[in-house]
Write a protein that holds these residues in place. Structure first.
Motif, PDB file in Angstrom:
ATOM      1  N   LEU A 520       7.303  -0.416   3.827  1.00 39.19           N
ATOM      2  CA  LEU A 520       7.172   0.697   2.874  1.00 39.19           C
ATOM      3  C   LEU A 520       5.712   1.103   2.730  1.00 39.19           C
ATOM      4  O   LEU A 520       5.392   2.289   2.602  1.00 39.19           O
ATOM      5  N   ARG A 521       4.818   0.110   2.789  1.00 43.15           N
ATOM      6  CA  ARG A 521       3.393   0.428   2.707  1.00 43.15           C
ATOM      7  C   ARG A 521       2.990   1.352   3.862  1.00 43.15           C
ATOM      8  O   ARG A 521       2.261   2.327   3.659  1.00 43.15           O
ATOM      9  N   GLU A 522       3.529   1.064   5.058  1.00 44.15           N
ATOM     10  CA  GLU A 522       3.238   1.914   6.218  1.00 44.15           C
ATOM     11  C   GLU A 522       3.707   3.353   5.975  1.00 44.15           C
ATOM     12  O   GLU A 522       3.153   4.301   6.503  1.00 44.15           O
ATOM     13  N   MET A 523       4.767   3.484   5.204  1.00 47.39           N
ATOM     14  CA  MET A 523       5.312   4.817   4.931  1.00 47.39           C
ATOM     15  C   MET A 523       4.705   5.413   3.663  1.00 47.39           C
ATOM     16  O   MET A 523       5.146   6.453   3.190  1.00 47.39           O
ATOM     17  N   ASP A 524       3.734   4.715   3.083  1.00 50.51           N
ATOM     18  CA  ASP A 524       3.090   5.155   1.858  1.00 50.51           C
ATOM     19  C   ASP A 524       4.088   5.228   0.690  1.00 50.51           C
ATOM     20  O   ASP A 524       4.056   6.139  -0.120  1.00 50.51           O
ATOM     21  N   VAL A 525       4.984   4.244   0.642  1.00 49.65           N
ATOM     22  CA  VAL A 525       5.972   4.158  -0.431  1.00 49.65           C
ATOM     23  C   VAL A 525       5.726   2.845  -1.165  1.00 49.65           C
ATOM     24  O   VAL A 525       5.468   1.821  -0.534  1.00 49.65           O
ATOM     25  N   ASP A 573       4.000  14.261   3.381  1.00 51.95           N
ATOM     26  CA  ASP A 573       4.848  15.223   4.077  1.00 51.95           C
ATOM     27  C   ASP A 573       5.344  14.647   5.401  1.00 51.95           C
ATOM     28  O   ASP A 573       5.250  15.271   6.442  1.00 51.95           O
ATOM     29  N   GLY A 574       5.853  13.420   5.317  1.00 51.79           N
ATOM     30  CA  GLY A 574       6.464  12.820   6.517  1.00 51.79           C
ATOM     31  C   GLY A 574       5.403  12.338   7.474  1.00 51.79           C
ATOM     32  O   GLY A 574       4.934  13.080   8.321  1.00 51.79           O
ATOM     33  N   ALA A 575       4.994  11.090   7.334  1.00 58.14           N
ATOM     34  CA  ALA A 575       3.981  10.526   8.240  1.00 58.14           C
ATOM     35  C   ALA A 575       4.432  10.711   9.683  1.00 58.14           C
ATOM     36  O   ALA A 575       5.625  10.701   9.970  1.00 58.14           O
ATOM     37  N   LYS A 576       3.473  10.924  10.558  1.00 58.53           N
ATOM     38  CA  LYS A 576       3.843  11.148  11.976  1.00 58.53           C
ATOM     39  C   LYS A 576       4.337   9.876  12.606  1.00 58.53           C
ATOM     40  O   LYS A 576       3.741   8.865  12.607  1.00 58.53           O
TER      41      LYS A 576
END
Lengths: 576, 576
Positions: A520-525, A573-576
């Motif tokens: 989740l950290r990787e996804m900024d969540v 806005d949706g990490a690449k």
């Protein structure tokens, strides 16, 4: 000391009133046990006297070590069938070795029970679920009844599962002895009548209920006497009616089981299964009867009592024994107050073994078969199939497997299949826990399943409630659920795990939570926990997980939701 | 269609930028894979070219069917060791049959993975707990390193567990080839240096980080080239240095695995364990890398992808493969964007198999052993022992058993022991649930454990909170607890079971509740339930238990306690 010798507790308070009640109960149980003991010995493939021996010293030992005041120990139907099934794989019935193997089986089972009691391992029996036991007992009852048909028909047949038995019976059907069949059918019919129809009839004739009860219990004795007399008077033994024949007039002999490692190795699994099945049957009777008088049963001490009884059986010409349902109920109903009633029963049976055995020379085996058939058919109860189907398909599958495997492949395979299947189904169920996405019930601080209730949700926040403790079998399932929920929805900034139903988190699950946190950290969540129970929190605090966690731990789900709502970060806005 | 062919999703959006990134990543991975593939083939007991073949078609098939965009499929250390262990029990290494058995093992494992994917049985892998896997990988790493020492020493040794290996190495220690040993030690030392010390050194010399990374990755290739040249130039093969020798110049051949039922029967268990271990290793890498780009991984589709890869290996001269950790990370770091990078890697390896194999004729086996040893020692990590000891003794026991059994008896016994033990310990724990007697916190409506908090209790009321779902393994434990609490205390008139932590009640537990209800009725004690969860209540309502219950069901524990307190019946003075 008192823990291991319950007799010290009740023996001290023994008095005259208890003595007279115990004597009366012992007399009734003795009369009931004589034909039953003989019959179960034949079921186990042993000479009739082994049944009497198996009821004498074992009862005395249970009297000393057991905690139930009314449990009557001795040979029982299912354990006798399991004994026959175990021994027939190893030695030929009717040989010397067969009797010795029966002693060894009892001894081994006794040692196992004793060890389980001393090391407090009785919980092993818990893995036999109620439905599996119900299915097993039903299937065993059918096999036992089928195995007795050969005695009713006067033919020989072999087998320890239904398929073999039916095949063998049909193959020998041309050898039916018609006189035996008449005796067998009459005896069976009469015993059924005594059980179902006699009591209402005699009560209607004005006999009082107590006497009617005694008449019912005397039914088997009457059949034994009547058929023995018939065989003797009409010389039916010469017409091919098989009889019990010569039974030695003797107290239980001192016998030695075999200590051959090869034999004991072969008996290991059957002895274990017999121990467990016997213990489960015995403890449930003991608990039920003890509750009626607000008495305690100590399961570990019960294991010691049954262990001692079986070791006793091994050294006095018996075979595996346990606490029997019907005889214990009779003992209780007849007014037994202390285990001394058991001791008096043992004395009664000893007298029978010494003095009465010549009288049963002409007793036809068909009569004993009839008593077994009537006794075990009350065990057969298919209602567990309907009930488990309605309540839980997993339980139903375990019952059905137990019944079918027992009927088709015998008792050991059947009970093993039931246990293994119920454990696997339990693990399967708990490996896919119910995980509900929840939202806030409007106007309250409560959170409910979004699929079932009209609730408020926030596109930036996902709250998942896990309805199961987290452990290795379901940890990765949670990982998948969280990842798949979040990966597809880029608006999400907060994941809250509501932990109100989580009673434990094992190390695998902790590592899964760490993996979820990192992903989740990787996804900024951010990951938050809410409503974590005290003991679970204690364990988490001992690890570095809480400090590594991107989010926080909240006492209530409401607080967690408020916090997440107040967070003003822009959605990624949706990490690449 | 798209579910089963993820290539349709990413293939449509493929563009030039992705192509150039994928090509660059493929080049780096290919260079890394050439020595690794050869080494793992030797570890599996197969000729070196099998390692190249196992990396070509399997990668292509995973590209079509897999869901991870960066997973690199091929031979990996642990699965290669498991392959060697499985085959050496069945056929002799170096024979024709050995290679065919390796194909069959890959094929069988592929079919199992495919079936698990199609029938969504991936949850089976969940029964490998994290700590058990950690222990297993550590122990496997040690065995693999030990198994390669013979190549470093230039001696022969046998064995698939640490005991056999050490014994065999010591027995042949007098045959050491000193030139081989020098090559082996230098290669191992250099590779360790490249891994640990090279990057900081070159960075200090002003080389930029990207180039430093490439230098580190090129380390194994450099060692391969240097030692091959040394052997060729100085004619060391004549001095007893074992070399790879002739490797056919060919694309992967078309091969047929054996369909002999006897062979497949023997391979069944190893194939299953290889499938599960391979899947677990692969999925955790895939999930970790996918999370970094907020991508989804579908575990069931991953099973299909890995199944296809292994079936491919079976028909093209390979052996069991799975997604590897280090190569996938390299692929990801090198910028791979789609599975096409894998396809390009396959092409690179095909060119190597066609053109480069003559160049490795003089490659010493000691060099390959050195690359394996350096790679697997990073797998060895005993910290799981310390961590599990601190967190949970049950997890610790499972880890320790896995490590010891793997080292002493080999990989199959080790992983089986770990799985069985962790299941048994889980069942044991849940068979003795935490049952707390609770009382009211003064001035609140909360109820807490009477042993931990200063709470108000009522001598006529006992409230027990069960902190676990009720099922067959703990149902009788609850029966004992209730009976023993109530039997000794005649003041008790109400028993309340607080069900707030009970997520499920199976049929066994329902029957235990019925038994508890009946026994309490005999003692003139009422049974109540409080805070029963919705789904549990739904199931109970479908049964007659609720109507048979002597007491009531309360929404809150507070209401239940208020009701019991208000009950004015006189306490029974201990029923006789």
């Amino acid at each position: 000391m008192k823990r291991f010798l319950p007799i010290l507790t009740w023996g001290r308070a023994y008095n005259r009133a208890a003595l007279s009640n115990d004597l009366m109960a012992a007399l009734i149980v003795t009369i009931m046990l004589i034909p039953q003991s003989l019959a179960y010995a034949l079921l186990a493939g042993l000479p009739a006297e082994a049944g009497l021996y198996a009821s004498i010293v074992p009862i005395l030992l249970y009297t000393v070590f057991g905690t139930s005041r009314v449990l009557a120990v001795g040979p029982v139907a299912v354990v006798s069938l399991m004994t026959a099934a175990a021994l027939s794989n190893i030695v030929e019935q009717g040989t010397m070795g067969y009797g010795v193997a029966a002693l060894s089986l009892a001894g081994l089972s006794g040692v196992m029970l004793l060890a389980m009691g001393l090391f407090r391992l009785g919980f092993v029996a818990n893995f036999l679920s109620h439905p599996v036991i119900a299915g097993f007992i039903t299937a065993s009852g059918i096999i036992i009844a089928a195995s007795q048909l050969k005695h009713i028909l006067g033919i020989s047949a072999e087998g320890h599962n239904l398929l073999d038995l039916v095949y063998s019976l049909v193959a020998h059907l041309n050898e039916v002895n018609w006189i035996t069949l008449v005796i067998g059918v009459l005896a069976t019919g009469f015993l059924f009548y005594v059980r179902k129809g006699l009591k209402p009839t005699v009560t209607r004739l004005g006999v009082n209920a107590g006497l009617a009860g005694v008449l019912v219990k005397a039914g088997p004795v009457f059949v034994v006497v009547a058929t023995t007399l018939a065989v003797w008077l009409f010389g039916l033994a010469d017409q091919g009616v098989k009889i019990v024949g010569e039974v030695p007039q003797s107290l239980p002999p001192f016998t030695l089981p075999s200590f051959s490692p090869a034999l004991l190795g072969q008996l290991l699994l059957p002895a274990f299964l017999i121990s467990i099945i016997g213990f489960v049957e015995s403890i449930s009777v003991a608990q039920t009867l003890a509750a009626k008088k607000r008495q305690r049963i100590d399961p570990d001490q019960e294991l010691i009592g049954l262990g001692a009884a079986n070791i006793g059986a091994a050294f006095t010409g018996g075979f595996p024994v346990t606490g029997g349902f019907s005889r214990s109920v009779v003992n209780f109903d007849a007014g037994a107050e202390t285990p001394a009633a058991g001791a008096f029963t043992a004395i009664g049976l000893a007298i029978a073994a010494l003095a009465l055995t010549p009288l049963i020379y002409f007793l036809p085996k068909a009569t004993l078969a009839a008593t077994i058939i009537v006794a075990v058919l009350s065990l057969v109860d298919f209602s567990i199939l309907r009930r488990s189907w309605a309540y839980s398909k997993a339980d139903f599958a375990a019952v059905l497997a137990t019944i079918l495997v027992t009927l088709a492949m015998g008792v050991e395979a059947g009970v093993s299949a039931g246990v293994v299947l119920s454990i696997l189904l339990h693990l399967y169920k708990s490996s896919r826990p119910h995980i509900a996405e929840v939202g806030q019930v409007p106007g309250t601080e409560h959170f409910r399943n979004i699929l079932r209730h009209d609730v408020i949700t926030d596109p930036h926040v996902v709250t998942l409630r896990v309805d199961e403790s987290l452990y290795f079998a379901n940890a990765r399932y949670l990982e998948d659920k969280v990842q798949n929920r979040v990966a597809g929805d880029t608006a999400i900034r907060h994941v809250i795990l509501q932990c109100s139903a989580i009673n434990e988190i094992d190390l695998s699950a902790l590592e899964s939570l760490e993996a979820i946190n990192e992903r989740l950290r990787e996804m900024d969540v951010k990951l938050h926990l809410s409503e974590v129970k005290g003991p679970v929190m204690d364990k988490l605090q001992a690890e570095h997980f809480l400090s590594d966690m991107t989010g926080q731990v909240f006492l209530s789900q409401y607080e967690a939701a408020q916090y997440a709502k107040a967070d003003r970060r822009e959605p990624a806005d949706g990490a690449k």
